[in-house]
Design a protein around this motif. Structure first.
Motif, PDB file in Angstrom:
ATOM      1  N   ALA A  10       0.779  -1.242   0.000  1.00 24.91           N
ATOM      2  CA  ALA A  10       0.000   0.000   0.000  1.00 24.91           C
ATOM      3  C   ALA A  10       0.810   1.290   0.000  1.00 24.91           C
ATOM      4  CB  ALA A  10      -0.922   0.004   1.223  1.00 24.91           C
ATOM      5  N   GLN A  11       1.781   1.400   0.860  1.00 25.79           N
ATOM      6  CA  GLN A  11       2.368   2.719   1.098  1.00 25.79           C
ATOM      7  C   GLN A  11       3.476   3.072   0.114  1.00 25.79           C
ATOM      8  OE1 GLN A  11       1.522   5.087   3.212  1.00 25.79           O
ATOM      9  NE2 GLN A  11       3.271   6.085   4.112  1.00 25.79           N
ATOM     10  N   ASN A  12       4.055   2.042  -0.523  1.00 25.23           N
ATOM     11  CA  ASN A  12       4.992   2.271  -1.633  1.00 25.23           C
ATOM     12  C   ASN A  12       6.282   2.979  -1.255  1.00 25.23           C
ATOM     13  OD1 ASN A  12       3.187   1.084  -3.511  1.00 25.23           O
ATOM     14  ND2 ASN A  12       2.049   2.995  -3.616  1.00 25.23           N
TER      15      ASN A  12
ATOM     16  N   PHE B 188       9.288   1.310  -0.472  1.00 24.25           N
ATOM     17  CA  PHE B 188      10.207   0.176  -0.343  1.00 24.25           C
ATOM     18  C   PHE B 188      11.438   0.489  -1.179  1.00 24.25           C
ATOM     19  CE2 PHE B 188       6.880  -0.582  -3.482  1.00 24.25           C
ATOM     20  CZ  PHE B 188       7.620  -0.703  -4.640  1.00 24.25           C
TER      21      PHE B 188
ATOM     22  N   ALA C  12      -5.095   3.246   1.577  1.00 17.59           N
ATOM     23  CA  ALA C  12      -4.981   2.998   0.137  1.00 17.59           C
ATOM     24  C   ALA C  12      -6.299   2.509  -0.449  1.00 17.59           C
ATOM     25  CB  ALA C  12      -3.865   1.993  -0.135  1.00 17.59           C
ATOM     26  N   GLY C  13      -7.302   2.289   0.409  1.00 16.64           N
ATOM     27  CA  GLY C  13      -8.628   1.965  -0.121  1.00 16.64           C
ATOM     28  C   GLY C  13      -9.212   0.647   0.345  1.00 16.64           C
TER      29      GLY C  13
ATOM     30  N   ARG D  17      -2.299  -5.679  -3.851  1.00 16.02           N
ATOM     31  CA  ARG D  17      -2.556  -4.385  -4.494  1.00 16.02           C
ATOM     32  C   ARG D  17      -3.841  -4.410  -5.313  1.00 16.02           C
ATOM     33  NH1 ARG D  17       1.673  -2.191  -7.833  1.00 16.02           N
ATOM     34  NH2 ARG D  17       2.254  -4.339  -8.290  1.00 16.02           N
ATOM     35  N   ARG D  18      -4.111  -5.552  -5.916  1.00 12.50           N
ATOM     36  CA  ARG D  18      -5.335  -5.663  -6.721  1.00 12.50           C
ATOM     37  C   ARG D  18      -6.569  -5.596  -5.816  1.00 12.50           C
ATOM     38  NH1 ARG D  18      -3.160  -9.597  -9.507  1.00 12.50           N
ATOM     39  NH2 ARG D  18      -4.124 -11.195  -8.203  1.00 12.50           N
TER      40      ARG D  18
ATOM     41  N   ALA E  34      -6.939  -1.969  -4.649  1.00 14.60           N
ATOM     42  CA  ALA E  34      -7.358  -1.042  -5.712  1.00 14.60           C
ATOM     43  C   ALA E  34      -8.819  -1.291  -6.104  1.00 14.60           C
ATOM     44  CB  ALA E  34      -6.447  -1.179  -6.929  1.00 14.60           C
TER      45      ALA E  34
ATOM     46  N   ALA F 239     -10.931   0.312  -3.446  1.00 15.45           N
ATOM     47  CA  ALA F 239     -10.876   1.777  -3.536  1.00 15.45           C
ATOM     48  C   ALA F 239     -11.803   2.276  -4.645  1.00 15.45           C
ATOM     49  CB  ALA F 239      -9.436   2.237  -3.811  1.00 15.45           C
TER      50      ALA F 239
ATOM     51  N   SER G 110       0.730  -1.273 -11.874  1.00 14.14           N
ATOM     52  CA  SER G 110      -0.582  -1.882 -12.078  1.00 14.14           C
ATOM     53  C   SER G 110      -1.640  -0.968 -11.492  1.00 14.14           C
ATOM     54  CB  SER G 110      -0.645  -3.243 -11.392  1.00 14.14           C
ATOM     55  OG  SER G 110      -0.722  -3.065  -9.998  1.00 14.14           O
ATOM     56  N   TRP G 111      -2.827  -1.055 -12.021  1.00 14.50           N
ATOM     57  CA  TRP G 111      -3.942  -0.276 -11.463  1.00 14.50           C
ATOM     58  C   TRP G 111      -5.220  -1.001 -11.707  1.00 14.50           C
ATOM     59  CZ3 TRP G 111      -6.937   1.730 -15.610  1.00 14.50           C
ATOM     60  CH2 TRP G 111      -6.273   1.741 -16.865  1.00 14.50           C
TER      61      TRP G 111
ATOM     62  N   ARG H 236      -3.526   5.920  -4.487  1.00 15.55           N
ATOM     63  CA  ARG H 236      -4.944   5.553  -4.476  1.00 15.55           C
ATOM     64  C   ARG H 236      -5.731   6.384  -5.482  1.00 15.55           C
ATOM     65  NH1 ARG H 236      -9.005   5.263   0.757  1.00 15.55           N
ATOM     66  NH2 ARG H 236     -10.938   5.084  -0.426  1.00 15.55           N
TER      67      ARG H 236
ATOM     68  N   LYS I  98      -4.921   5.842  -9.318  1.00 15.19           N
ATOM     69  CA  LYS I  98      -5.394   4.561  -9.835  1.00 15.19           C
ATOM     70  C   LYS I  98      -6.917   4.572 -10.020  1.00 15.19           C
ATOM     71  CE  LYS I  98      -3.043   1.062  -7.667  1.00 15.19           C
ATOM     72  NZ  LYS I  98      -2.186   0.533  -6.580  1.00 15.19           N
ATOM     73  N   VAL I  99      -7.607   5.231  -9.115  1.00 20.56           N
ATOM     74  CA  VAL I  99      -9.066   5.351  -9.252  1.00 20.56           C
ATOM     75  C   VAL I  99      -9.405   6.197 -10.486  1.00 20.56           C
ATOM     76  CG1 VAL I  99     -11.099   6.421  -8.208  1.00 20.56           C
ATOM     77  CG2 VAL I  99      -9.662   4.917  -6.828  1.00 20.56           C
TER      78      VAL I  99
ATOM     79  N   ARG J 253      -8.897   4.227 -13.689  1.00 24.17           N
ATOM     80  CA  ARG J 253     -10.003   3.305 -14.003  1.00 24.17           C
ATOM     81  C   ARG J 253     -11.217   4.055 -14.536  1.00 24.17           C
ATOM     82  NH1 ARG J 253     -10.397  -1.805  -9.974  1.00 24.17           N
ATOM     83  NH2 ARG J 253      -8.190  -2.264  -9.790  1.00 24.17           N
TER      84      ARG J 253
ATOM     85  N   LEU K 230       5.288   4.539 -10.208  1.00 20.32           N
ATOM     86  CA  LEU K 230       5.688   5.521  -9.190  1.00 20.32           C
ATOM     87  C   LEU K 230       7.064   6.132  -9.456  1.00 20.32           C
ATOM     88  CD1 LEU K 230       4.754   3.343  -6.118  1.00 20.32           C
ATOM     89  CD2 LEU K 230       3.504   5.362  -6.912  1.00 20.32           C
ATOM     90  N   TRP K 231       7.303   7.216  -8.714  1.00 13.81           N
ATOM     91  CA  TRP K 231       8.643   7.790  -8.546  1.00 13.81           C
ATOM     92  C   TRP K 231       9.275   8.260  -9.854  1.00 13.81           C
ATOM     93  CZ3 TRP K 231      10.153   2.549  -6.070  1.00 13.81           C
ATOM     94  CH2 TRP K 231       9.461   2.372  -4.873  1.00 13.81           C
TER      95      TRP K 231
END
Lengths: 550, 135
Positions: free
Chosen positions: A197-199, A201, A239-240, A435-436, A439, A442, A549-550, B20, B23-24, B27, B41-42
């Motif tokens: 979630a928090q990303n 890493f 994150a949802g 993550r899926r 998402a 969310a 991915s989303w 979050r 990504k919403v 979609r 990201l980043w």
């Protein structure tokens, strides 16, 4: 007159509803869970008070981990703070302590969280912005200056570079002659939820978890009162995720850490009592309360029955709660005070050990002194004026809360089975499962808001034509420049040979699979920076990349 | 001739991992028929512009919840210009305080969606500008 029956109550309910003009949709919780109109003993078939509920302070701790709960001692009011440089944040710490806060919680800036130095080009524009900038031991020394580390417990929200920052902290404590065995506090050190979630890493999952276990192992022997991981559902929820996903994924992560510590050869009762948890406090009061209670039961049972822990402290799930940042709105921002107060109530009714209440300006910036004070005052009113602390677990025995508590345990266990079937938590990270799931939840929630199935005051209902303007905290742009200059001065004063020697020691220790904390403490004293130490580790572990991915 | 599907690159710039919202939005725009590219990201400003060029995008949506928007967004816009990508419209979303909106618009951003923006407003904005542009 015959006694009233449930069927009669149901009929009366249907009849009344037919004449009610409003709320056509059957109500669901904030997580989309359907709720029955009425809960009675029938909602709890086979319910046994002694085994399922028991008494506070007793296994399985449904009613709380302490017998006396808040009558004995209030929760710790621990407001997350950090911005600019270490001296500015130290001032805010002293300000909060002066206002009656009872513990400290440190927010680091994004470059620090990502293990980058302030002078790294990738850090441009972000130094000291979302938290305090820390590059070397000197920053940690400024950050905790004049704070009695034997008296005040310190929390540090840091994950990928947790072991590096903790080494700095231990070096600092030793310089000021504090006894490591008397240090109290928490380091978040929960890398798994970063992948979910928090990303934030840096290294791949496997070596990342090894660092978590290194820190646990070191503390078990040398810093025994320190909470070595704050296993976090907070960010998963932000994150949802739904409440159940937050519950299930957090505990699945916890079990993964436990398994890895056991593989390391640690005794369960030596490390488990210092594992702590961190949950979200969202809007749906009863669902949140049930979540905390379910978490305690699931943990207690797993620790005792699955892992064979014998020390009751290993069975007790202790948690920090923070009100839900994602629930706060930019529209009519003062209304956020009200949301935060209800969320704090949920955390306290759920038996939290410490609490952060968000400030009303959370959606726009870090809090000003004014909004930070109001957030703290919210907890003080709750603690001293509302009477919710007067008796232990006031919601225990509520048919609704007990039924939800039971249901959430069941649903979490289903998730545990699914995760196990796919090969465990690391497999779930690599195949994108977590993550899926998050998402999807969310997006489903946002669609409910769009359809006005979920009402948000000031956003999709009760909208004001004119918005209130808030005074927000602005960061002085000089902070970044000064921090970079300071770091360059520190780097210039070191001997290149000594720096190389320390970085080599870090790399060799990482390669050999030995505990990294001791070499990192030595490196801290030689003013090796966060970015340098993390790069040395990345030389061995690699950096984790994954497809978007989303 | 039918207009080709509009291509939107949605990007997180800087170190901020709050994904979050983006990504919403991705979609929702996909469900509204746009072609959405989310490179993850980043991203540095240079990397974002590279993706926009490679993907031949019509739009660039940048999400920031880090507070670094007044530093990073103008850099991206400037790099787009330097690369001759004048036709790419830039939209910004995230925790953008009201008083920063004017500065972003002044540097060449087409639209800012701050906290609390609804998905339908965002989708409608892209559709309206799009139909206007194809006429």
């Amino acid at each position: 007159m015959p006694p009233a029956t449930l069927d009669a109550a149901r009929l009366a309910y249907e009849e009344e509803l037919r004449h009610s003009p409003s709320r056509p949709e059957p109500p669901t919780t904030v997580s989309g869970r359907e709720v029955a109109p009425l809960y009675t003993p029938e909602a709890l078939p086979g319910f046994d008070y002694d085994t399922e509920l028991g008494y506070p302070g007793q296994y399985p701790y449904t009613r709380g981990i302490h017998a006396s709960m808040y009558r004995g001692r209030l929760w710790t009011m621990r407001q997350f703070a950090g911005f600019g440089n270490a001296r500015q944040t130290n001032q805010r710490f002293h300000f909060l302590l002066a206002k009656g806060q009872t513990g400290l919680s440190t927010a680091f800036d994004l470059p620090t969280l990502m293990g980058l130095d302030s002078d790294d080009p990738r850090a441009a524009g972000e130094v000291g912005r979302l938290g305090v900038a820390v590059d070397t031991l000197d920053d940690i020394s400024d950050l905790y200056a004049d704070i009695d580390l034997h008296q005040v417990s310190i929390s540090m929200t840091i994950n990928a570079p947790a072991i590096v920052i903790f080494a700095f902290f231990l070096a600092h404590a030793r310089e000021r002659s504090f006894d490591w065995k008397k240090l109290r506090g928490t380091i978040q050190n929960d890398i798994l939820k970063e992948f979910h979630a928090q990303n934030e890493f840096v290294f791949p999952p496997e070596p990342s978890v090894r660092l978590v276990v290194d820190l646990i192992e070191f503390c078990t022997e040398h810093v025994p009162q320190w909470n070595t991981v704050s296993i976090s559902g907070y960010h998963i929820r932000e994150a949802g995720a739904t409440a159940v996903q937050e519950l299930a994924f957090t505990l699945a992560d916890a079990f993964h850490y436990v398994g890895r510590c056991l593989e390391r050869g640690l005794d369960i009762d030596a490390f488990a009592p210092r594992l702590s948890f961190f949950f979200n406090a969202h809007n749906d009061i009863f669902e949140e309360v049930a979540k905390y209670r379910a978490a305690r039961v699931l943990w207690a049972k797993a620790m005792r029955e699955r892992y064979g822990a014998r020390n009751p402290n290993s069975w007790k799930l202790r948690f920090h709660a923070q009100t839900a940042g994602c629930s706060l709105q930019a529209q009519q921002p003062e209304v956020n005070l009200i949301r935060v107060a209800y969320q704090a109530l949920a955390a306290v009714l759920g038996g939290c050990q410490s609490l952060h209440t968000n400030s009303l300006d959370e959606t726009l910036s870090l809090p000003t002194e004014h909004t930070a004070t109001l957030a703290l005052r919210t907890q003080q009113v709750l603690a001293y004026e509302t009477g919710v602390t007067n008796t232990v677990d006031p919601l225990g025995g509520s048919y609704y809360v007990e039924a939800l508590t039971r249901q959430m345990q069941y649903e979490a266990e289903n998730y545990f089975r699914r995760i196990e079937e796919m090969g465990g938590v690391i497999a779930g990270i690599e195949n994108g499962f977590f993550r899926r799931e998050i998402a999807d939840a969310a997006y489903a929630y946002q669609r409910e808001v769009e359809l006005r199935h979920k009402i948000i005051v000031g956003v999709n209902a009760f909208v004001e034509p004119e918005e209130t303007k808030l005074e927000i905290l602005r960061l002085d742009p000089a902070v970044e420049r000064e921090q970079v200059e300071r770091l360059r001065r520190i780097k210039a004063c070191r001997s290149a040979e000594e720096v190389a020697r320390h970085l080599k020691a870090i790399r060799q220790t990482a390669e050999r699979g030995e505990n990294l904390v001791p070499v990192l403490i030595e490196a801290a004293r030689a003013r090796i920076s966060v970015g340098e130490a993390m790069q040395a580790l990345a030389d061995v572990f690699g950096r984790y990349e994954r497809p978007p991915s989303w | 001739m039918a207009a080709r599907t509009r291509r939107i690159v949605l990007a997180k710039v800087g170190l901020d991992g709050h994904d979050r919202g983006i990504k919403v939005v991705a979609r929702a725009l996909r469900d509204a028929g746009f072609e959405v590219i989310y490179p993850g990201l980043w991203l540095s400003p240079e990397a974002v512009v590279r993706v926009v060029a490679e993907e031949d995008a019509d739009w660039l949506g940048i999400s920031l919840l880090s507070g670094a928007h007044l530093i990073l967004v103008p850099k991206v816009v400037e790099l787009l210009r330097q690369q001759g990508l004048h036709h790419v419209r830039v939209v910004v979303g995230g925790t953008i305080p009201e008083e920063d909106v004017a500065a972003l618009l002044a540097c060449g951003v087409a639209k800012v969606f701050g906290p609390g923006s609804s998905l339908s407003d965002i989708v409608r904005y892209f559709q309206d500008v799009d139909s206007h542009a194809s006429r």
